[in-house]
Structure formats: C-alpha cells, structure tokens
Scaffold this active site. Sequence first.
Site, PDB file in Angstrom:
ATOM      1  N   HIS A 124       0.843  -1.206   0.000  1.00  0.00           N
ATOM      2  CA  HIS A 124       0.000   0.000   0.000  1.00  0.00           C
ATOM      3  C   HIS A 124       0.879   1.258   0.000  1.00  0.00           C
ATOM      4  CE1 HIS A 124      -3.240  -2.507   2.273  1.00  0.00           C
ATOM      5  NE2 HIS A 124      -3.668  -2.330   1.038  1.00  0.00           N
TER       6      HIS A 124
ATOM      7  N   LYS B 118     -18.250  -6.410   7.869  1.00  0.00           N
ATOM      8  CA  LYS B 118     -17.031  -7.213   7.822  1.00  0.00           C
ATOM      9  C   LYS B 118     -16.267  -7.079   9.135  1.00  0.00           C
ATOM     10  CE  LYS B 118     -13.316  -7.838   4.503  1.00  0.00           C
ATOM     11  NZ  LYS B 118     -12.660  -7.229   3.355  1.00  0.00           N
TER      12      LYS B 118
ATOM     13  N   ARG C 236      -1.298  -6.426  -8.285  1.00  0.00           N
ATOM     14  CA  ARG C 236      -0.048  -7.119  -7.949  1.00  0.00           C
ATOM     15  C   ARG C 236       0.248  -8.253  -8.922  1.00  0.00           C
ATOM     16  NH1 ARG C 236      -2.374  -7.996  -2.075  1.00  0.00           N
ATOM     17  NH2 ARG C 236      -4.064  -8.434  -3.494  1.00  0.00           N
TER      18      ARG C 236
ATOM     19  N   SER D 199      -3.091  -7.673   2.910  1.00  0.00           N
ATOM     20  CA  SER D 199      -3.516  -7.506   4.307  1.00  0.00           C
ATOM     21  C   SER D 199      -3.937  -8.847   4.890  1.00  0.00           C
ATOM     22  CB  SER D 199      -4.675  -6.509   4.395  1.00  0.00           C
ATOM     23  OG  SER D 199      -4.242  -5.222   4.033  1.00  0.00           O
TER      24      SER D 199
HETATM   25  O1  PNS Z   1      -8.790  -3.181  -0.246  1.00  0.00           O
HETATM   26  P1  PNS Z   1     -10.046  -3.770  -0.785  1.00  0.00           P
HETATM   27  O2  PNS Z   1     -10.832  -4.431   0.318  1.00  0.00           O
HETATM   28  O3  PNS Z   1      -9.807  -4.685  -1.945  1.00  0.00           O
HETATM   29  O4  PNS Z   1     -10.924  -2.534  -1.333  1.00  0.00           O
HETATM   30  C1  PNS Z   1     -12.169  -2.750  -1.927  1.00  0.00           C
HETATM   31  C2  PNS Z   1     -12.936  -1.418  -2.104  1.00  0.00           C
HETATM   32  C3  PNS Z   1     -13.037  -0.675  -0.804  1.00  0.00           C
HETATM   33  C4  PNS Z   1     -12.212  -0.556  -3.119  1.00  0.00           C
HETATM   34  C5  PNS Z   1     -14.349  -1.800  -2.647  1.00  0.00           C
HETATM   35  O5  PNS Z   1     -14.887  -2.805  -1.841  1.00  0.00           O
HETATM   36  C6  PNS Z   1     -15.305  -0.619  -2.700  1.00  0.00           C
HETATM   37  O6  PNS Z   1     -15.142   0.280  -3.477  1.00  0.00           O
HETATM   38  N1  PNS Z   1     -16.323  -0.642  -1.818  1.00  0.00           N
HETATM   39  C7  PNS Z   1     -17.311   0.407  -1.715  1.00  0.00           C
HETATM   40  C8  PNS Z   1     -18.693  -0.047  -2.201  1.00  0.00           C
HETATM   41  C9  PNS Z   1     -18.783   0.058  -3.689  1.00  0.00           C
HETATM   42  O7  PNS Z   1     -18.650   1.099  -4.290  1.00  0.00           O
HETATM   43  N2  PNS Z   1     -19.041  -1.091  -4.331  1.00  0.00           N
HETATM   44  C10 PNS Z   1     -19.174  -1.205  -5.761  1.00  0.00           C
HETATM   45  C11 PNS Z   1     -17.813  -1.440  -6.403  1.00  0.00           C
HETATM   46  S1  PNS Z   1     -18.014  -1.834  -8.088  1.00  0.00           S
END
Ligand code: PNS
Length: 161
Positions: A17, A41, A90, A128
């Site tokens: 990150h 979560k 990645r 993570s």
């Molecule tokens: O680090 P992560 O957990 O892979 O991040 C995922 C994240 C936070 C980018 C994604 O879950 C997100 O954008 N969540 C917000 C809800 C949302 O907009 N969902 C539709 C995505 S297409």
Amino acid sequence: MRAAIYPGSFDPVHLGHLDLIQRADKLVDRLVVAVLHNPDKKAAFTVEERMAMLHELTASMPKVEVASFDGLLVDFVKRQNAHLIVRGVRAFSDFEYEFQMALMNRKLAPELETMFLMPKEKYSSVSSKLVREIGHFGGDLKELVPEMLRSRIADRLSGRA
Ligand code: PNS
C-alpha cells in the site's frame, strides 16, 4: 488540480500500500487515501485505528489526505471533487476482480477513471489478509508492514493488544 482517491480496506496498511501511495503521490496534486467503513465485515483494526496508521505513515507527504467512506465509492469520489480512482494490481489474480470493479464503477459514473498501478515486485505477494494470518501466528512482519507500525500491528494480530 488533479485529485485522486485511493480506496481500500487497509486492514492493516502494508508495504505494498505504501509503495502505491508513493507512486500515486508523484502523479497527482491531491491524493485521498480512503478507508472503507464496512460494518458487515469483521476487521482486525477499527476504521479509526487504520486511519491513524495511514496518517502517521503519510505525515511527511503534504499532498496526501486520509479519510473514511461508506456507501458507493463513486459517490465518495464525486463528493471529493475527484475524477480518478487509484488501485493496485499485484498479479494476474488481482486483475479479474479489479477489472470487474473498474467497469462497474464506470457504469455507475462514466466521468470517473480508474488508474492501475503496480507495486514493486517484492511486494507482489503482500496482502492484508496474509499480514493478518502471519501476525496471528506470531510470524515476522519485517518485510510486510512499515517499521513504524510493526510492533503495533504485531501486538494486535497476535492478540497481545
Ligand atoms: O482493499 P479492498 O478491500 O480490496 O478494497 C475494496 C474497495 C473498498 C475498493 C471496494 O470494496 C469498494 O469500493 N467498496 C465500496 C462499495 C462500492 O462502491 N461497491 C461497488 C464497487 S463496483
């Protein structure tokens, strides 16, 4: 002014990150690292703790801000007057999920762009989830998380704090 949002769970933030934040920082005028607040979560660190760690890590980077959000990412990006979403890729295994998310976000808000950045190769296996697992069993987090946060993260994940 080019503003970008780097969203994620950051539970906890790791060296991959940080590498991405440093790369994105060079490309934009304002970078908001945005921690998803997801009450459904179970997380190892509260949103406040994750934000505090990100704050400490980016204290010397004047263009970087730390925020949290809930709801749709695209709505948060618009509220921040930004047009760019930054995500890290990645390996190929990340690509399918990232591609799906980027296309869905584009469907929801065609005016926004997603930019993918690659972290340094040595961080390509850092996540993570693995940090949590290694920390839980008391493994060495040296190559995985920033030094200034290491003992705090290790203590929490191993159940010491
Ligand atoms: O680090 P992560 O957990 O892979 O991040 C995922 C994240 C936070 C980018 C994604 O879950 C997100 O954008 N969540 C917000 C809800 C949302 O907009 N969902 C539709 C995505 S297409």
